[in-house]
Design an enzyme around this catalytic site. Structure first.
Site, PDB file in Angstrom:
ATOM      1  N   GLU A 233    -154.143  20.018  77.735  1.00 56.97           N
ATOM      2  CA  GLU A 233    -153.987  21.386  78.207  1.00 56.97           C
ATOM      3  C   GLU A 233    -154.853  22.217  77.550  1.00 56.97           C
ATOM      4  O   GLU A 233    -154.490  23.316  77.398  1.00 56.97           O
ATOM      5  CB  GLU A 233    -152.514  21.810  78.459  1.00 56.97           C
ATOM      6  CG  GLU A 233    -152.170  21.655  77.068  1.00 56.97           C
ATOM      7  CD  GLU A 233    -150.414  22.169  77.167  1.00 56.97           C
ATOM      8  OE1 GLU A 233    -149.862  21.984  78.206  1.00 56.97           O
ATOM      9  OE2 GLU A 233    -149.975  22.242  75.906  1.00 56.97           O
TER      10      GLU A 233
ATOM     11  N   ASP B  85    -142.729  21.961  82.302  1.00 54.96           N
ATOM     12  CA  ASP B  85    -142.373  22.291  80.708  1.00 54.96           C
ATOM     13  C   ASP B  85    -141.301  23.430  80.863  1.00 54.96           C
ATOM     14  O   ASP B  85    -141.645  24.586  81.619  1.00 54.96           O
ATOM     15  CB  ASP B  85    -143.669  23.130  80.034  1.00 54.96           C
ATOM     16  CG  ASP B  85    -143.363  23.225  78.753  1.00 54.96           C
ATOM     17  OD1 ASP B  85    -142.262  22.848  78.188  1.00 54.96           O
ATOM     18  OD2 ASP B  85    -144.098  23.627  77.990  1.00 54.96           O
TER      19      ASP B  85
ATOM     20  N   HIS C 129    -148.498  35.453  82.673  1.00 58.78           N
ATOM     21  CA  HIS C 129    -148.345  34.175  82.327  1.00 58.78           C
ATOM     22  C   HIS C 129    -146.758  33.957  81.971  1.00 58.78           C
ATOM     23  O   HIS C 129    -146.403  34.325  81.236  1.00 58.78           O
ATOM     24  CB  HIS C 129    -149.220  33.499  81.228  1.00 58.78           C
ATOM     25  CG  HIS C 129    -149.297  32.095  81.164  1.00 58.78           C
ATOM     26  ND1 HIS C 129    -149.928  31.487  82.070  1.00 58.78           N
ATOM     27  CD2 HIS C 129    -148.986  31.320  80.200  1.00 58.78           C
ATOM     28  CE1 HIS C 129    -149.807  30.011  81.853  1.00 58.78           C
ATOM     29  NE2 HIS C 129    -149.487  29.892  80.761  1.00 58.78           N
TER      30      HIS C 129
HETATM   31  C1  MUC Z   1    -146.160  25.085  75.488  1.00 53.67           C
HETATM   32  O1  MUC Z   1    -145.145  25.167  75.574  1.00 53.67           O
HETATM   33  O2  MUC Z   1    -146.610  24.138  76.161  1.00 53.67           O
HETATM   34  C2  MUC Z   1    -148.958  25.441  76.725  1.00 53.67           C
HETATM   35  C3  MUC Z   1    -149.487  25.546  78.001  1.00 53.67           C
HETATM   36  C4  MUC Z   1    -148.916  26.865  78.475  1.00 53.67           C
HETATM   37  O3  MUC Z   1    -149.026  27.322  79.662  1.00 53.67           O
HETATM   38  O4  MUC Z   1    -147.874  27.306  77.384  1.00 53.67           O
HETATM   39  C5  MUC Z   1    -148.132  26.476  76.456  1.00 53.67           C
HETATM   40  C6  MUC Z   1    -146.985  26.279  75.492  1.00 53.67           C
HETATM   41 MG    MG Z   2    -144.661  23.315  76.000  1.00 51.37          MG
END
Ligand code: MUC
Ligand code: MG
Length: 375
Positions: free
Chosen positions: A327, A198, A22
């Site tokens: 999420e 993000d 990931h």
């Molecule tokens: C984040 O920074 O949002 C949330 C979903 C993902 O894949 O990482 C997290 C952290």
């Molecule tokens: Mg984030």
């Protein structure tokens, strides 16, 4: 000892592999470590709590090991003997003696709430005043690091009706490469899915100013935390100039942060995370600030397992608005199950359990197999 006293607070580190690497701007995760809290009470009830971090210390100031050590050394002794039914008093006692450590405190508050729900025969959302929805929409993060693989994964999620909101992790590559990656994925899924990005603070303000209009042209709906949480003035300027809504994530490390961001108009969307605020009651305070300020809400994750995910789902189900969904997919990123029943994801949503407390039971054998200290 008091009839409802807390008798023990046990912490366990549980290392679980992820289904694939990931890749975020600051780290690539190959696995996740859950800090599980088992809080036992004199009346026979046990509450489960959880906290996770992302990539050890690469996201914030607490690590799984520090959370465990600080609970074991400082927080647990303050709790043993206290009335398990008075959660506010227990948390106030912790706050008086221990600064910050919001992840550790959140894990404990979740365990207290789970035990209380079991004691009263109520699901956690009912304990919090009642749910306004029985399921929450759940985004999926496409972050394999490879555009083609991400498109295949997205197609699979759409076909299975598991997710139709995709968050793309960018910021590790050049802005041009990132924009091409995002545009290719949006072209592939078209209007079948919402695509968001993000950046995890990877850009400076000038880079964000150039990149965000290109992301808007590519069909992106939302930009999460493009610049550093420390560039407060930059966030305010960006919120005013950006053609896309900006979501604050890392910028919110406590309820007071949320108030300052709201007051300054630094972001029109807030990501809510239990552990960064210090637990369920605190994250609901941040939500209340947002609501009063007209700021839209999103149910965020620190990629927790089932306990942290369900605690968040119960909390978010009580909110009157959840404009950008959630999420809460953390358990789906893990290859191994340590609970007797898997969470129910269907029709692009996570279904909330109706059993008392969080609504989940540990599989003791699987836990013993994966827990670091029991192996
Ligand atoms: C984040 O920074 O949002 C949330 C979903 C993902 O894949 O990482 C997290 C952290
Ligand atoms: Mg984030």
């Amino acid at each position: 000892m008091h009839e409802f006293a807390i008798t023990a607070v046990e912490t366990l580190l549980v290392d679980l592999p992820t289904i694939r690497p990931h890749r975020l701007s600051m780290t690539t995760m190959q696995g996740q470590t859950l800090v599980l809290v088992r809080l036992r009470c004199a009346d026979g009830h046990e509450g489960l709590g959880e906290a996770t971090t992302i990539g050890g210390l690469s996201y914030g100031a607490e690590s799984p090991e520090s959370i465990k050590a600080n609970i074991d050394t400082y927080l647990a002794p303050l709790l043993v003997g206290q009335d398990a039914r008075n959660i506010n008093a227990a948390m106030a006692r912790l706050d008086k003696a221990v600064k910050n450590n919001t992840f550790a405190k959140s894990a404990i508050e979740i365990a207290l709430l789970d035990a209380q729900g079991k004691r009263l025969g109520l699901p956690l959302s009912e304990l919090l005043g009642g749910r306004l929805r029985d399921a929450v929409p759940v985004a999926w993060t496409l972050a394999s690091g490879d555009t083609g693989r991400d498109i295949d994964e997205g197609e699979r999620m759409l076909a299975e009706r598991r997710h139709n909101i995709f968050k793309l992790k960018i910021g590790a590559n050049s802005p041009a490469a990132d924009i091409a990656h995002v545009a290719a994925i949006k072209r592939a899924v078209g209007n079948r899915a919402s695509v968001r990005v993000d950046v995890n603070q990877a850009w400076d303000e000038s880079t964000a100013l150039r990149a965000i209009p290109a992301l808007a042209d590519a069909g992106v709906d939302l930009v999460e935390q493009p610049i550093s949480r420390h560039n407060f003035a930059g966030q305010v300027r960006l919120a005013m100039r950006s053609p896309l809504p900006i979501m604050a994530d890392e910028s919110i490390e406590c309820v007071a942060d949320a108030f300052q961001l709201a007051q300054a108009g630094a972001a029109p969307v807030f990501a809510l995370k239990l552990s960064k605020n210090g637990g369920v009651s605190r994250v609901l305070k941040t939500a209340a600030i947002a609501e009063a300020a007209g700021i839209a809400l999103y149910g965020g994750t620190m990629l927790e397992g089932a306990v942290g995910t369900l605690a968040a789902a119960h909390a978010f189900a009580t909110l009157s608005q959840l404009t950008w969904g959630t999420e809460l997919f953390g358990p789906l990123l893990l290859t191994e199950e340590i609970f007797q029943q898997p969470l129910r994801y269907a029709d692009f949503q996570l279904q909330l359990p109706t059993a008392p407390g969080l609504g989940i039971t540990l599989d003791e054998e699987r836990l013993a197999y994966f827990a670091r200290d029991l192996r």
